[in-house]
Design an enzyme around this catalytic site. Sequence first.
Site, short mmCIF file in Angstrom:
data_model
loop_
_atom_site.label_atom_id
_atom_site.label_comp_id
_atom_site.label_asym_id
_atom_site.label_seq_id
_atom_site.Cartn_x
_atom_site.Cartn_y
_atom_site.Cartn_z
CB CYS A 55 -8.62 -1.19 -5.68
SG CYS A 55 -9.37 0.31 -6.29
CB CYS A 60 -7.31 3.06 -5.37
SG CYS A 60 -6.62 1.59 -6.13
CE LYS A 63 -4.13 6.78 -3.52
NZ LYS A 63 -3.09 5.94 -4.06
CE1 TYR A 197 0.48 3.79 -5.00
CE2 TYR A 197 2.05 2.43 -6.19
CZ TYR A 197 0.77 2.64 -5.71
OH TYR A 197 -0.20 1.70 -5.92
CD GLU A 201 -0.24 7.40 -3.20
OE1 GLU A 201 -0.43 7.75 -4.36
OE2 GLU A 201 -0.72 6.34 -2.73
CG HIS A 464 -6.30 31.17 -19.85
ND1 HIS A 464 -5.03 30.90 -19.34
CD2 HIS A 464 -6.62 32.42 -19.44
CE1 HIS A 464 -4.62 31.96 -18.67
NE2 HIS A 464 -5.56 32.89 -18.71
CD GLU A 469 -3.72 27.94 -19.91
OE1 GLU A 469 -3.91 28.35 -21.06
OE2 GLU A 469 -4.05 28.57 -18.88
P1 FAD Z 1 -6.45 -7.45 -5.21
O1 FAD Z 1 -7.28 -6.25 -5.48
O2 FAD Z 1 -5.41 -7.40 -4.23
O3 FAD Z 1 -7.45 -8.66 -5.01
C1 FAD Z 1 -7.05 -9.96 -4.69
C2 FAD Z 1 -8.06 -10.58 -3.76
O4 FAD Z 1 -7.86 -11.99 -3.70
C3 FAD Z 1 -7.93 -10.09 -2.33
O5 FAD Z 1 -9.19 -9.80 -1.79
C4 FAD Z 1 -7.30 -11.28 -1.62
O6 FAD Z 1 -7.57 -11.30 -0.24
C5 FAD Z 1 -7.92 -12.42 -2.36
N1 FAD Z 1 -7.21 -13.70 -2.28
C6 FAD Z 1 -5.88 -13.90 -2.21
N2 FAD Z 1 -5.61 -15.23 -2.23
C7 FAD Z 1 -6.79 -15.87 -2.32
C8 FAD Z 1 -7.16 -17.23 -2.42
N3 FAD Z 1 -6.25 -18.21 -2.44
N4 FAD Z 1 -8.48 -17.53 -2.48
C9 FAD Z 1 -9.42 -16.56 -2.46
N5 FAD Z 1 -9.12 -15.25 -2.41
C10 FAD Z 1 -7.82 -14.90 -2.35
N6 FAD Z 1 -3.80 1.37 -7.86
C11 FAD Z 1 -4.23 2.38 -8.64
O7 FAD Z 1 -4.52 2.16 -9.81
N7 FAD Z 1 -4.39 3.64 -8.13
C12 FAD Z 1 -4.12 3.94 -6.85
O8 FAD Z 1 -4.27 5.09 -6.43
C13 FAD Z 1 -3.67 2.90 -6.00
N8 FAD Z 1 -3.42 3.13 -4.69
C14 FAD Z 1 -3.03 2.11 -3.89
C15 FAD Z 1 -2.79 2.39 -2.55
C16 FAD Z 1 -2.38 1.39 -1.70
C17 FAD Z 1 -2.15 1.71 -0.25
C18 FAD Z 1 -2.19 0.07 -2.21
C19 FAD Z 1 -1.74 -1.03 -1.30
C20 FAD Z 1 -2.42 -0.22 -3.55
C21 FAD Z 1 -2.84 0.81 -4.39
N9 FAD Z 1 -3.09 0.58 -5.75
C22 FAD Z 1 -3.51 1.60 -6.55
C23 FAD Z 1 -2.87 -0.76 -6.34
C24 FAD Z 1 -4.20 -1.53 -6.53
O9 FAD Z 1 -4.88 -1.58 -5.30
C25 FAD Z 1 -3.89 -2.93 -7.03
O10 FAD Z 1 -3.11 -2.83 -8.20
C26 FAD Z 1 -5.15 -3.73 -7.35
O11 FAD Z 1 -6.00 -3.82 -6.25
C27 FAD Z 1 -4.76 -5.12 -7.85
O12 FAD Z 1 -5.90 -5.88 -8.11
P2 FAD Z 1 -5.83 -7.46 -8.12
O13 FAD Z 1 -7.15 -7.91 -8.64
O14 FAD Z 1 -4.61 -7.92 -8.78
O15 FAD Z 1 -5.67 -7.89 -6.60
P1 NA7 Z 2 7.72 -0.31 -3.63
O1 NA7 Z 2 7.48 0.61 -4.75
O2 NA7 Z 2 8.29 -1.65 -3.89
O3 NA7 Z 2 8.61 0.47 -2.56
C1 NA7 Z 2 9.12 -0.14 -1.42
C2 NA7 Z 2 9.99 0.85 -0.67
O4 NA7 Z 2 10.44 0.25 0.54
C3 NA7 Z 2 11.22 1.27 -1.44
O5 NA7 Z 2 11.50 2.60 -1.11
C4 NA7 Z 2 12.28 0.31 -0.89
O6 NA7 Z 2 13.57 0.82 -0.97
C5 NA7 Z 2 11.86 0.19 0.56
N1 NA7 Z 2 12.26 -1.06 1.18
C6 NA7 Z 2 12.14 -2.31 0.68
N2 NA7 Z 2 12.57 -3.22 1.57
C7 NA7 Z 2 12.98 -2.53 2.64
C8 NA7 Z 2 13.53 -2.92 3.91
N3 NA7 Z 2 13.71 -4.20 4.20
N4 NA7 Z 2 13.84 -1.95 4.79
C9 NA7 Z 2 13.63 -0.65 4.48
N5 NA7 Z 2 13.13 -0.22 3.32
C10 NA7 Z 2 12.80 -1.15 2.41
O7 NA7 Z 2 6.39 -0.61 -2.81
P2 NA7 Z 2 5.06 0.21 -2.53
O8 NA7 Z 2 4.39 -0.54 -1.42
O9 NA7 Z 2 5.27 1.65 -2.34
O10 NA7 Z 2 4.26 0.00 -3.85
C11 NA7 Z 2 3.70 -1.25 -4.09
C12 NA7 Z 2 3.70 -1.59 -5.53
O11 NA7 Z 2 2.83 -0.76 -6.23
C13 NA7 Z 2 5.05 -1.47 -6.17
O12 NA7 Z 2 5.57 -2.75 -6.36
C14 NA7 Z 2 4.82 -0.75 -7.47
O13 NA7 Z 2 5.09 -1.55 -8.59
C15 NA7 Z 2 3.38 -0.38 -7.46
P3 NA7 Z 2 14.58 0.50 -2.20
O14 NA7 Z 2 14.27 1.50 -3.26
O15 NA7 Z 2 14.32 -0.92 -2.63
O16 NA7 Z 2 15.93 0.67 -1.60
#
Ligand code: FAD
Ligand code: NA7
Length: 488
Positions: A55, A60, A63, A197, A201, A464, A469
């Site tokens: 995040c 998040c 982004k 998403y 985004e 408003h 609204e």
């Molecule tokens: P993470 O935050 O992924 O933390 C896990 C940590 O553990 C990482 O630092 C990893 O490197 C570390 N780790 C892994 N394995 C080990 C190990 N064996 N030992 C030690 N450390 C380890 N969510 C929202 O709510 N709003 C948003 O707008 C949003 N935007 C997003 C945009 C993007 C591009 C992405 C990729 C995700 C977004 N998310 C958003 C999702 C959100 O970031 C995740 O749901 C959230 O960070 C999950 O938290 P977590 O604690 O499960 O894991």
């Molecule tokens: P998502 O929501 O899993 O989306 C992945 C997208 O990539 C989706 O449109 C898939 O199409 C597409 N996809 C998956 N595999 C392939 C390959 N091999 N080639 C081309 N396109 C592919 O992932 P996000 O990263 O956007 O979001 C991450 C998580 O956050 C997600 O799991 C949500 O739960 C919240 P598809 O529809 O499968 O045909």
Amino acid sequence: ASGQRKFDYDLVVLGGGSGGLACAKEAVEYGARVLCFDYVTPTPAGTKWGVGGTCVNVGCIPKKLMHQASLLGEAVHEAVAYGWNVNDRDIKPNWQKLVKSVQNHIKSVNWVTRVDLRDKQVEYVNSLGYFVDAHTIEYKTKQGATKQLTAQNVVVAVGGRPRYPDIPGAKELGITSDDIFSYEKDPGQTLVVGAGYVGLECACFLKGLGYEPTVMVRSIVLRGFDRQMSELLAAMMTERGIKFLHTTIPTAVERLPNGRLLVNFTNTSNQTKGSEVYDTVLWAIGRKGLIDDLNLAAAGVQTRNDKIIVDGTEATSVPHIYAVGDIIYGRPELTPVAILAGRLLARRLFAGSKQLMDYRDVATTVFTPLEYSCVGMSEEQAIETLGPENVEVFHGYYKPTEFFIPQKSVRHCYLKAVAEVGGEQKILGLHYMGPVAGEVIQGFAAALKSGLTVNTLLNTVGIHPTTAEEFTRLSITKRSGRDPTPAS
Ligand code: FAD
Ligand code: NA7
């Protein structure tokens, strides 16, 4: 009875992201001895980052900042219509400057996180932790020594990382959301592969910043979200000049002598092959849970696909080993979900609480220029659950007041309430596409969780002139067949 303690720690948390940190920090509040591991394996392109998880570093936060940068570009142009004298009409962003500002903010959050952990006396180890047995975690120190420690309880909160397709050139030449927010080069013309998403985004902020993104869609956009809203969102993106390659999959990426990237692809609906040249290829094809490094078999923790199976108390197949956040099978992958689950778990473990995490009706937002936010059921889910005759959909297009002066397109500002037909007409889902969607839906999410009905919604006096609204004056049902477009 400190001398009698059987384990080195009451709680060891694997993963210092949203869920892990929330759990660790809450646990020390109740006197638990807590250690938290966090380690980031660099991306194939070499990107790495500090403590705090996805995040803060690559999700998040960066982004939202890039989304804001892109909205500001739009706002500068609108400002002229509002009478601002903007002298330099050739308004362009400086990518490197933006990346630097974003990274500076992230580094400050990393720093505050470390200070916070120290203040709260959560021990932090910057290493990859893995199981030796159900109570023993092993890790390597920076000096290369192998160490072990024991824990009464373990919380696995390791999150996930982006997937790469299994095609030539994918890892060597492509980047992911893990790289883009610190990418030193101008991304230029970018192919975004994947229409979840994250892909949408990224394409949207790149477009807003003046680059020319193309989104490659394997099947449909935004699988899992309400279909009508998803299609509306794709139409809005197309109108803003974002290109889509539908029913297309990439087959190879190669670097041309001029440094640009040639992407070969196949259109799966007619089997035609094609290719196009881009400056950047960004894979957004979903994420993989980070279970491979954990040696879960040694602890006996059961998994499905690359996720961990938990029960309603976040316990895994091993009772004292828990999991929260993105690593859990079948739960929403969102920061506030991970945080609340982590916090509630700590309270149950160390403060005698019985409160369970409620994963239902979690609101979420897709940060495209017109944002899409929703809570509760999609129209399809409601129809599937209750049957079409038992679902009423109220809907309407609307014109935000602030759109009039710059004469912005209003065609895609749309909202709908999915409700039961009978009884009190309980609202099952709310969907909104327009400005500041997350801010609009957040309050309604609390209302929906409290049993919001159509009657209550329509008896709520609006503020408003706002866009929120509009929810209080939804009067047209889909069933009526009346035109939901406002007269003026
Ligand atoms: P993470 O935050 O992924 O933390 C896990 C940590 O553990 C990482 O630092 C990893 O490197 C570390 N780790 C892994 N394995 C080990 C190990 N064996 N030992 C030690 N450390 C380890 N969510 C929202 O709510 N709003 C948003 O707008 C949003 N935007 C997003 C945009 C993007 C591009 C992405 C990729 C995700 C977004 N998310 C958003 C999702 C959100 O970031 C995740 O749901 C959230 O960070 C999950 O938290 P977590 O604690 O499960 O894991
Ligand atoms: P998502 O929501 O899993 O989306 C992945 C997208 O990539 C989706 O449109 C898939 O199409 C597409 N996809 C998956 N595999 C392939 C390959 N091999 N080639 C081309 N396109 C592919 O992932 P996000 O990263 O956007 O979001 C991450 C998580 O956050 C997600 O799991 C949500 O739960 C919240 P598809 O529809 O499968 O045909």
